[in-house]
Enzyme design. Structure first.
Site, PDB file in Angstrom:
ATOM      1  N   ASP A 203      -3.687   7.421   4.113  1.00  0.00           N
ATOM      2  CA  ASP A 203      -3.499   7.626   2.670  1.00  0.00           C
ATOM      3  C   ASP A 203      -2.414   8.681   2.497  1.00  0.00           C
ATOM      4  O   ASP A 203      -1.835   9.156   3.488  1.00  0.00           O
ATOM      5  CB  ASP A 203      -4.821   8.038   1.998  1.00  0.00           C
ATOM      6  CG  ASP A 203      -4.890   7.510   0.561  1.00  0.00           C
ATOM      7  OD1 ASP A 203      -3.985   7.829  -0.224  1.00  0.00           O
ATOM      8  OD2 ASP A 203      -5.837   6.767   0.236  1.00  0.00           O
ATOM      9  N   HIS A 291      -0.252   4.497  -1.737  1.00  0.00           N
ATOM     10  CA  HIS A 291      -1.011   5.445  -0.904  1.00  0.00           C
ATOM     11  C   HIS A 291      -0.360   5.654   0.463  1.00  0.00           C
ATOM     12  O   HIS A 291      -1.056   5.766   1.476  1.00  0.00           O
ATOM     13  CB  HIS A 291      -2.454   4.955  -0.720  1.00  0.00           C
ATOM     14  CG  HIS A 291      -3.264   5.029  -1.981  1.00  0.00           C
ATOM     15  ND1 HIS A 291      -3.990   6.130  -2.340  1.00  0.00           N
ATOM     16  CD2 HIS A 291      -3.444   4.129  -2.979  1.00  0.00           C
ATOM     17  CE1 HIS A 291      -4.600   5.901  -3.506  1.00  0.00           C
ATOM     18  NE2 HIS A 291      -4.272   4.698  -3.916  1.00  0.00           N
ATOM     19  N   GLU A 351      -3.931   0.695  -6.629  1.00  0.00           N
ATOM     20  CA  GLU A 351      -3.260   1.808  -7.301  1.00  0.00           C
ATOM     21  C   GLU A 351      -1.788   1.945  -6.901  1.00  0.00           C
ATOM     22  O   GLU A 351      -1.374   2.958  -6.328  1.00  0.00           O
ATOM     23  CB  GLU A 351      -4.014   3.111  -6.996  1.00  0.00           C
ATOM     24  CG  GLU A 351      -5.433   3.072  -7.513  1.00  0.00           C
ATOM     25  CD  GLU A 351      -6.185   4.386  -7.290  1.00  0.00           C
ATOM     26  OE1 GLU A 351      -6.954   4.754  -8.174  1.00  0.00           O
ATOM     27  OE2 GLU A 351      -6.017   5.019  -6.232  1.00  0.00           O
TER      28      GLU A 351
END
Ligand code: ACM
Length: 767
Positions: A203, A291, A351
């Site tokens: 991440d 990410h 995301e």
């Protein structure tokens, strides 16, 4: 008179006997067979099978490793492993092959005073049977305390899981967890018959797996200076040592203090083998195209424009419009597939801030060439190309549910997490995809647990209501997540997922919500096992406590212990209760306004949650005259994002409406908004009224001219509560509620003079 004929008496007797039998069976279920998850079929037996070091095990050759595991397990309790035979002689524990058990993880277990027979078709089923036996043995075997003999209660079990995917996820990027913790975690999954471990390996905050072709991913990407999440943890550590960052992951390098760590490929292969021996599949996630900051730091060619920073909400992603990105991704996943034999590989896909893609010449050219209509479709281009690559290697791709936004192939597996997009799993199923349910509410186990958490997890239905029986088959199970931004230690991790994982385990294996009462009793026995295993599980909530109390003359505090073995200790000087603090008398009499902190402690000194109780002396508030009252509250609706409820005061009202309940109208569809409910609460009698405000995000309730419950700020669903002493009649009432995004909860309940909490009656709300 008829009622007293002998016919009716004998009928009554039979009913009574059945009833007594049922009560006895229920009591046995929780005491003699405290199994979690509870087997799909269990018939109680009488007597026990006694095991000593002389007892032999005979196994079918298919189950040699499970026989070894059973021998080791029993050895833990007897001080010596049992010998495993191929011959019948003297073998009173038998592991047998049974082709009639068709479920891949199914097994049968028969224990009589003479013989133990465990049957399965596949090793996974046999392994689950061994874990069932483990839970039927005394908890002291977990500590390696040697007994002369062990006793196994007689029973007949036929067992198989309701769902194939019974998963836990662990984010090892935001905070890192050692190989030894992963193995402990796997042991606990195995104990409760979970079968999938999803590791979130990369991440923005750290890359945690060695990739030989790109050494900088771990040389640089696995280490960071302390970030804002580390600082937040350090702050919280002042009150709760579980927030102290595990020291083993802090190093000094070139005069700098760095946090991090990574798994070498060899280490991870060891973890994979350890899990495989326990029939747990490890699913690696390399989260992309978003990410990816930790990777981009070392390999900036991965972006469209060289920038590596946070956009409005998320970090800037890698660029799906350069072939070099695919080359990198395929090389990384090739090494990942070499480490992880799992049929499933997770690509993340959540995301993604796609805004830079729209500005890139390479992307504009690609979109034109490939006929890609928009940026979500461009993300799908990336995901679908990667899926083809996975499939070419014989693997299946899993992605978070955003992957359906720009279109995804039917063969991809969708992992649903966005609670506020409830139709995402339905759309995915109707698109033909297989779906794993992992919604934030109630399955993000990094959300602070409270008194309702276990109930919610136990009763969570993995199948969305909108699916018919045929469509429901596409839901292969569920999974809970542990995101670790605010989980910097093993102890904090334990606390966050235990014991609620046991509720998920029983939900997904047994799937009988009406067993909840029995489950809560069996859980108490499991606590003893968790103690023996040194699991830092969350102690049960102290029941019935509020945040703010009022009293007119004197207050009395007494707390029913949720477990008889707990001690409840308290302080009144603002300090955190510890094992030296005084035990709470029953009751404690309170004569002045003050703050009391209470916490439960186990005999070993483990502390449960700390409760801060504010006591305030207050005269009964007199009613005000309102002329003539109208039904319902006057509500102001604000279509904007607020961080705190007070910020609504200066904002523009979008519309107003009247409501006779505290609820968000179905017409509100925007992700962020605020509503202020204003008027009077007209109570029917004098009393001390308690109010319970459960909200996600923030809410503040004021009655009279004071704040009664303050549950403000942006947070997941949590309940806060407070009291006010009211005389019969109308009192000014205002409830401000804000939702920042990500799905809301809003519930207001009341109780009076200690009654059961219930919804505020519509007739009480006026303007
Ligand atoms: C997620 O929580 N971003 C999957």
């Amino acid at each position: 008179m008829e009622l007293f004929t002998s016919k009716h008496l004998s009928f009554k007797l039979i009913v009574l006997l059945i009833l007594v039998g049922a009560i006895k069976a229920a009591a046995q279920e929780t005491s003699r067979y405290p199994l979690i998850p509870y087997p799909s079929k269990l018939i109680t037996g009488t007597g026990s099978f006694i095991i000593s070091t002389k007892t032999n095990i005979k196994t079918d050759s298919r189950f040699e490793s499970e026989a070894e595991q059973l021998s080791e397990l029993l050895g833990n309790g007897l001080g010596k492993k049992l010998s495993i035979n191929k011959s019948e002689k003297n073998s009173r524990i038998k592991l047998v092959y049974d082709a009639s058990i068709t479920a891949a993880e199914g097994y049968k277990l028969s224990v009589t005073p003479q013989q133990v027979t465990i049957s399965a078709k596949y090793p996974a089923g046999m392994f689950h049977a061994v874990e069932t036996i483990r839970q039927l043995l005394p908890v002291s075997i977990e500590e390696g305390i040697a007994h002369k003999q062990l006793s196994l209660p007689a029973v007949t079990i036929a067992d198989e899981p309701a769902y194939d995917w019974r998963g836990m996820h662990l984010d090892v990027s935001r905070h890192f967890f050692s190989v030894s913790y992963l193995k402990k975690f796997i042991d606990r999954l195995a104990l409760y018959k979970m079968n999938k471990l999803h590791l979130h390996l990369t991440d923005d905050q750290g890359w945690r797996i060695e990739i030989k072709k790109y050494p900088l991913l771990t040389e640089q990407g696995a280490w960071r200076t302390f970030n804002n999440q580390d600082s937040a943890c350090m702050k919280r550590a002042a009150d709760n040592p579980d927030f102290t960052i595990d020291k083993e992951h802090i190093i000094q390098r070139d005069g700098k203090t760095l946090y991090g760590g990574f798994y070498t490929q060899e280490e991870m292969k060891g973890v994979v083998a350890y899990a495989a021996a326990r029939h747990i599949d490890i699913i690696p996630e390399i989260d992309m195209p978003g990410h990816m900051m930790a990777a981009i730091n070392s390999y900036p060619f991965l972006t469209c424009n060289g920038e590596n920073k946070f956009g409005e909400l998320f970090s800037k992603p890698i660029c799906p419009c350069n072939e070099t990105t695919f080359e990198f991704a395929e090389n990384v996943f090739t090494e990942i597939m070499d480490i992880f034999p799992s049929k499933y590989i997770h690509i993340g896909g959540d995301e993604v801030d796609r805004s830079d893609w729209g500005k890139s010449d390479a992307c504009k050219a690609l979109m034109q060439r490939e006929g890609i209509k928009d940026l979500p479709a461009l993300q799908s281009y990336f995901i679908n190309r990667m899926e083809k690559f996975f499939n070419s290697k014989g693997r299946k791709m899993i992605g978070w549910d955003e992957v359906i936004e720009g279109g995804v192939t039917k063969s991809a597996i969708v992992m649903y997490w966005r609670t506020w997009v409830p139709d995402a799993p339905v759309k995915a199923v109707k698109n033909g995809n297989t779906v794993i349910m992992a919604p934030g509410e109630p399955l993000y186990f990094d959300n602070q647990p409270d008194q309702y958490t276990i109930y919610k997890v136990y009763h969570f239905n993995p199948v969305p209501k909108a699916l018919n029986n045929q469509e429901a088959k596409a839901i292969i199970g569920a999974q809970a997540e542990i995101w670790t931004e605010m989980i910097p230690s093993e102890k904090r991790a334990d606390y966050m997922y235990m014991p609620r994982m046991t509720a998920l385990a029983e939900n997904l294996w047994t799937n009988k919500p009406d067993r909840y009462e029995s489950y809560t009793k069996r859980l108490v026995t499991q606590f003893a096992r968790m103690d023996a295993m040194k699991i830092n599980y969350r102690l049960p909530d102290l029941p019935g406590l509020l945040n703010n109390y009022v009293f007119t003359d004197e207050g009395k505090l007494s707390i029913d212990k949720p477990l008889p073995s707990l001690n409840i200790r308290y302080t009144t000087d603002g300090s955190v209760p510890d094992v030296q603090s005084s035990e709470l008398p029953s009751p404690l009499t309170i004569k002045t306004s003050q703050q009391i902190k209470v916490a439960p402690f186990t005999a070993a000194g483990t502390r449960g949650d700390i409760y801060t109780l504010n006591y305030k002396q207050q005269q009964m508030l007199g009613p005000i005259k309102i002329a003539p009252p109208q039904p319902g509250l006057m509500c102001s609706y604000y279509k904007a994002y607020f961080k705190e409820t007070a910020l609504m005061r200066n904002a523009k009202i979008d519309s107003t409406f009247i409501s006779d309940k505290i609820a968000v109208p179905a017409s509100v569809k925007v992700p962020s908004f605020g509503i202020s409910y204003k008027g009077y609460i007209d109570v029917p009698a004098d009393g001390i009224y308690s109010f319970y405000l459960n909200c996600d995000d923030g809410g503040v309730l004021s009655i009279g001219n004071d704040v009664t419950v303050n549950n403000d700020g942006n947070h997941s669903a949590q309940e806060r509560s407070g009291q006010i002493a009211l005389k019969m009649g109308a009192h000014p009432f205002m409830l401000d509620f804000i939702e920042g995004g990500g799905g809301f909860t809003l519930k207001l309940r009341y109780s009076v003079n200690g009654s059961e909490p219930k919804e505020v009656p519509a007739g009480w709300l006026k303007h």
